[in-house]
Design a protein around this motif. Structure first.
Motif, PDB file in Angstrom:
ATOM      1  N   ILE A  85       2.676  10.732   4.084  1.00  0.00           N
ATOM      2  CA  ILE A  85       2.486  10.521   2.820  1.00  0.00           C
ATOM      3  C   ILE A  85       1.341  10.956   1.972  1.00  0.00           C
ATOM      4  O   ILE A  85       1.117  11.479   1.366  1.00  0.00           O
ATOM      5  N   TRP A  86       0.546  10.857   3.061  1.00  0.00           N
ATOM      6  CA  TRP A  86      -1.227  11.357   2.954  1.00  0.00           C
ATOM      7  C   TRP A  86      -1.315  13.152   2.669  1.00  0.00           C
ATOM      8  O   TRP A  86      -1.277  13.674   1.638  1.00  0.00           O
ATOM      9  N   VAL A  87      -0.285  13.628   3.618  1.00  0.00           N
ATOM     10  CA  VAL A  87      -0.673  15.009   3.469  1.00  0.00           C
ATOM     11  C   VAL A  87       0.747  15.020   2.028  1.00  0.00           C
ATOM     12  O   VAL A  87       0.421  16.367   1.582  1.00  0.00           O
ATOM     13  N   SER A  88       1.271  14.942   1.674  1.00  0.00           N
ATOM     14  CA  SER A  88       2.316  14.817   0.931  1.00  0.00           C
ATOM     15  C   SER A  88       1.870  14.732  -0.496  1.00  0.00           C
ATOM     16  O   SER A  88       1.619  15.840  -1.584  1.00  0.00           O
ATOM     17  N   LEU A  89       0.656  14.051  -1.116  1.00  0.00           N
ATOM     18  CA  LEU A  89       0.380  13.248  -1.765  1.00  0.00           C
ATOM     19  C   LEU A  89      -1.351  14.341  -1.572  1.00  0.00           C
ATOM     20  O   LEU A  89      -1.884  15.044  -3.077  1.00  0.00           O
ATOM     21  N   MET A  90      -0.738  14.852  -1.098  1.00  0.00           N
ATOM     22  CA  MET A  90      -2.492  16.148  -0.939  1.00  0.00           C
ATOM     23  C   MET A  90      -2.247  17.105  -1.317  1.00  0.00           C
ATOM     24  O   MET A  90      -2.771  18.007  -2.180  1.00  0.00           O
ATOM     25  N   VAL A  91      -0.982  17.503  -1.200  1.00  0.00           N
ATOM     26  CA  VAL A  91       0.025  18.735  -1.752  1.00  0.00           C
ATOM     27  C   VAL A  91       0.512  18.915  -3.298  1.00  0.00           C
ATOM     28  O   VAL A  91       0.078  19.205  -3.777  1.00  0.00           O
ATOM     29  N   PHE A  92       0.792  17.271  -3.033  1.00  0.00           N
ATOM     30  CA  PHE A  92       0.438  17.259  -4.846  1.00  0.00           C
ATOM     31  C   PHE A  92      -0.917  16.686  -5.541  1.00  0.00           C
ATOM     32  O   PHE A  92      -0.630  17.676  -6.595  1.00  0.00           O
ATOM     33  N   SER A  93      -1.325  16.777  -4.738  1.00  0.00           N
ATOM     34  CA  SER A  93      -3.050  16.533  -6.204  1.00  0.00           C
ATOM     35  C   SER A  93      -3.659  18.391  -5.906  1.00  0.00           C
ATOM     36  O   SER A  93      -3.874  18.680  -6.855  1.00  0.00           O
ATOM     37  N   TYR A  94      -3.316  19.181  -4.881  1.00  0.00           N
ATOM     38  CA  TYR A  94      -3.753  20.501  -4.976  1.00  0.00           C
ATOM     39  C   TYR A  94      -3.154  21.001  -6.540  1.00  0.00           C
ATOM     40  O   TYR A  94      -3.607  21.457  -7.149  1.00  0.00           O
ATOM     41  N   SER A 139       0.916  -0.948  -0.055  1.00  0.00           N
ATOM     42  CA  SER A 139       0.299  -0.204   0.306  1.00  0.00           C
ATOM     43  C   SER A 139       0.833   1.698  -0.231  1.00  0.00           C
ATOM     44  O   SER A 139       0.581   2.266  -0.840  1.00  0.00           O
ATOM     45  N   PHE A 140       1.802   0.849   0.866  1.00  0.00           N
ATOM     46  CA  PHE A 140       3.038   2.495   0.797  1.00  0.00           C
ATOM     47  C   PHE A 140       3.688   2.704  -0.456  1.00  0.00           C
ATOM     48  O   PHE A 140       3.452   3.571  -0.935  1.00  0.00           O
ATOM     49  N   GLY A 141       4.100   1.711  -0.860  1.00  0.00           N
ATOM     50  CA  GLY A 141       4.535   1.192  -2.175  1.00  0.00           C
ATOM     51  C   GLY A 141       3.539   2.431  -3.095  1.00  0.00           C
ATOM     52  O   GLY A 141       4.409   3.098  -4.181  1.00  0.00           O
ATOM     53  N   TYR A 142       2.889   2.555  -3.623  1.00  0.00           N
ATOM     54  CA  TYR A 142       1.829   3.010  -4.150  1.00  0.00           C
ATOM     55  C   TYR A 142       1.183   3.885  -4.103  1.00  0.00           C
ATOM     56  O   TYR A 142       0.402   4.716  -5.014  1.00  0.00           O
ATOM     57  N   PHE A 143       0.970   4.106  -2.419  1.00  0.00           N
ATOM     58  CA  PHE A 143       0.539   5.513  -2.328  1.00  0.00           C
ATOM     59  C   PHE A 143       2.202   6.833  -2.546  1.00  0.00           C
ATOM     60  O   PHE A 143       1.754   7.864  -3.255  1.00  0.00           O
ATOM     61  N   ILE A 188      10.379  11.737   4.035  1.00  0.00           N
ATOM     62  CA  ILE A 188      10.831  12.452   5.016  1.00  0.00           C
ATOM     63  C   ILE A 188       9.760  10.631   5.360  1.00  0.00           C
ATOM     64  O   ILE A 188       9.856  10.162   6.561  1.00  0.00           O
ATOM     65  N   ALA A 189       8.485  11.239   4.991  1.00  0.00           N
ATOM     66  CA  ALA A 189       7.554   9.432   5.099  1.00  0.00           C
ATOM     67  C   ALA A 189       8.279   8.391   5.224  1.00  0.00           C
ATOM     68  O   ALA A 189       8.562   6.958   5.587  1.00  0.00           O
ATOM     69  N   ILE A 190       8.949   8.343   3.895  1.00  0.00           N
ATOM     70  CA  ILE A 190      10.089   6.626   3.453  1.00  0.00           C
ATOM     71  C   ILE A 190      11.326   6.518   4.671  1.00  0.00           C
ATOM     72  O   ILE A 190      11.213   5.615   5.252  1.00  0.00           O
ATOM     73  N   LEU A 191      11.814   7.546   5.184  1.00  0.00           N
ATOM     74  CA  LEU A 191      12.870   7.380   6.252  1.00  0.00           C
ATOM     75  C   LEU A 191      11.901   6.626   6.951  1.00  0.00           C
ATOM     76  O   LEU A 191      12.054   5.905   8.707  1.00  0.00           O
ATOM     77  N   VAL A 192      10.898   7.863   7.753  1.00  0.00           N
ATOM     78  CA  VAL A 192       9.889   7.341   9.285  1.00  0.00           C
ATOM     79  C   VAL A 192       9.691   5.703   8.578  1.00  0.00           C
ATOM     80  O   VAL A 192       9.123   4.914   9.903  1.00  0.00           O
ATOM     81  N   GLN A 193       9.201   5.416   7.814  1.00  0.00           N
ATOM     82  CA  GLN A 193       8.794   4.352   7.234  1.00  0.00           C
ATOM     83  C   GLN A 193       9.887   2.809   7.951  1.00  0.00           C
ATOM     84  O   GLN A 193       9.414   2.209   8.411  1.00  0.00           O
ATOM     85  N   ALA A 194      11.113   3.599   7.074  1.00  0.00           N
ATOM     86  CA  ALA A 194      11.954   2.867   7.439  1.00  0.00           C
ATOM     87  C   ALA A 194      12.326   2.544   8.624  1.00  0.00           C
ATOM     88  O   ALA A 194      12.673   1.653   9.126  1.00  0.00           O
ATOM     89  N   ALA A 195      12.159   3.792   9.542  1.00  0.00           N
ATOM     90  CA  ALA A 195      12.082   3.506  11.205  1.00  0.00           C
ATOM     91  C   ALA A 195      11.054   2.579  11.817  1.00  0.00           C
ATOM     92  O   ALA A 195      11.613   2.046  12.545  1.00  0.00           O
ATOM     93  N   GLY A 196      10.300   2.406  11.698  1.00  0.00           N
ATOM     94  CA  GLY A 196       9.317   1.316  11.680  1.00  0.00           C
ATOM     95  C   GLY A 196       9.427   0.353  11.671  1.00  0.00           C
ATOM     96  O   GLY A 196       9.002  -0.352  12.894  1.00  0.00           O
ATOM     97  N   LEU A 197       9.622   0.108  10.735  1.00  0.00           N
ATOM     98  CA  LEU A 197       9.957  -1.463   9.701  1.00  0.00           C
ATOM     99  C   LEU A 197      11.421  -1.861  10.532  1.00  0.00           C
ATOM    100  O   LEU A 197      11.452  -3.336  10.758  1.00  0.00           O
ATOM    101  N   GLY A 198      12.624  -1.128  11.469  1.00  0.00           N
ATOM    102  CA  GLY A 198      13.455  -1.470  11.062  1.00  0.00           C
ATOM    103  C   GLY A 198      14.772  -1.752  10.522  1.00  0.00           C
ATOM    104  O   GLY A 198      15.848  -2.433  10.785  1.00  0.00           O
TER     105      GLY A 198
END
Length: 306
Positions: A286-295, A114-118, A149-159
Motif C-alpha cells: 500500500i505504501w508503494v501504491s501511495l508513492m505511485v499515486f502521489s508521484y 491505519s490500513f483503512g486510512y492509507f 493486491i495489498a487488500i487481498l494480502v491483508q485478508a490473507a494475513g488476517l485470515g
C-alpha cells in the motif's frame, strides 16, 4: 482526512502558508493520536462513546459558532430542506464511521484502522470512477491495482476480509463525496450533522443511565475524557479547514499520510498489536501504491503550472 477538500488560493503570503502548514500538521497529528483517547474510555463501550462524542461535539461547536458569529449560516442550512436531506445522509455515514473506528480501537484493531486510512485516497479515486465516470491514467490505475493486491494480502494475513479497513475507507470516502454537495463550512456542516444525530445520541445516553446507573459518569476523570471527545473531534477538522485554504492540494495530499502512519506506530509501540510478515507485506504494497499515486498527483500538478 480527505486531501480533495479544496485548493489553496493564489498569491498566499509566506506567513499564511506557514500558519496553514502548522494547522494542517496539527490536524493530522491529532487524528493520528486520537485512538489513545478512545482507548482510555474502553470501559464505556463504543456506542456510548460515540453518543457522547456526538453530544459534546455539538456543544463545543455551538461555542465555536457563537464566537465566530456563524449561527446565521446554521439557520440558513437548517431551513434548506434539500441540503438537510444530504446532511442527514452524511450524518449517518459519519456516525457509522465513528462507531466502527471506536469499536476497532476497543477490540485492538488499530492496524486495520491505519490500513483503512492509507487506502482512503485510492477509494476516493475509485468513487470518482464509478459514480462520476472519471477516467484514470495508467499511473492511477497502477496504484489502484497495487492497492487491490495489498487488500487481498491483508485478508490473507488476517485470515478474513479486512472489514474494518474497508468499512472505514468506504464510509469516510462516501462521507467526503456526499459532504461536498452540502456547500456548508466545516463547523456549520459538522454542527448540523451532530444536531441530526443528537436525539438518538441523547436517547442512548439516557437509556444507558437508566439501565446501568451513572457508570463511567461517576468517575470525574472518565467524564472529563468523554467531554474531551467533543473538541478532539472538532479541533482537527477546524485546523484542517484553515490549512487547506492556505496550502496547495499536493501539499495537503502528502500530509494526509501522517495520521495513518502515527496510528500504525501507536498500534505496534503502544498497543502491542502483532504485525506478521504477511500483513507487513500488505502495508509495504500500500505504501508503494501511495508513492505511485502521489508521484502522479505531483506530476500532473507540475504540468498544470507549466
Amino acid at each position: 482526512m480527505n486531501a480533495r477538500a479544496g485548493t489553496a488560493p493564489k498569491n498566499v503570503g509566506a506567513d499564511e502558508v506557514r500558519r496553514g502548514t502548522i494547522a494542517a500538521l496539527t490536524a493530522y497529528m491529532l487524528w493520528g493520536f486520537l485512538p489513545i483517547l478512545f482507548r482510555l474510555l474502553d470501559q464505556a463501550g463504543s456506542v456510548l462513546i460515540v453518543a457522547e462524542r456526538s453530544i459534546w461535539s455539538l456543544v463545543f461547536l455551538a461555542f465555536v459558532l457563537f464566537a465566530m458569529r456563524g449561527f446565521r449560516d446554521v439557520v440558513d442550512l437548517l431551513a434548506d430542506w434539500r441540503r438537510m436531506r444530504v446532511v442527514a445522509l452524511s450524518s449517518l455515514l459519519l456516525i457509522g464511521n465513528w462507531l466502527l473506528f471506536v469499536w476497532a480501537v476497543e477490540t485492538g484493531q488499530l492496524l486495520e484502522i491505519s490500513f483503512g486510512y492509507f487506502i482512503n485516497p485510492l477509494v476516493n479515486v475509485a468513487i470518482g470512477m464509478i459514480l462520476l465516470g472519471e477516467r484514470q491514467n495508467r499511473l492511477q490505475s497502477l496504484a489502484i491495482g497495487i492497492a487491490t493486491i495489498a487488500i487481498l494480502v491483508q485478508a490473507a494475513g488476517l485470515g478474513n476480509i479486512p472489514f474494518v479497513a474497508l468499512g472505514l475507507a468506504l464510509t469516510f470516502g462516501f462521507y467526503g463525496f456526499i459532504r461536498k454537495t452540502v456547500q456548508a463550512g466545516p463547523a456549520t456542516g459538522l454542527f448540523a450533522e451532530t444536531l441530526v444525530a443528537a436525539p438518538l445520541a441523547l436517547g442512548y445516553v439516557i437509556y444507558d443511565l437508566s439501565a446501568n446507573g451513572l457508570g463511567v459518569h461517576s468517575d470525574p476523570g472518565l467524564l472529563f475524557v468523554l467531554m474531551l471527545t467533543g473538541p478532539a473531534t472538532a479541533v482537527p477538522l477546524l485546523c484542517f479547514a484553515y490549512g487547506v485554504r492556505r496550502l496547495r492540494l499536493t501539499t495537503i495530499g502528502m500530509f494526509q499520510y501522517l495520521a495513518p502512519s502515527i496510528q500504525f506506530l501507536v498500534a505496534i509501540l503502544l498497543f502491542g498489536e502483532h504485525l506478521n510478515s504477511t500483513r507487513l507485506f500488505s502495508f509495504a504494497l500500500i505504501w508503494v501504491s501511495l508513492m505511485v499515486f502521489s508521484y502522479d498527483s505531483f506530476r500532473r500538478h507540475r504540468a498544470r503550472l507549466v
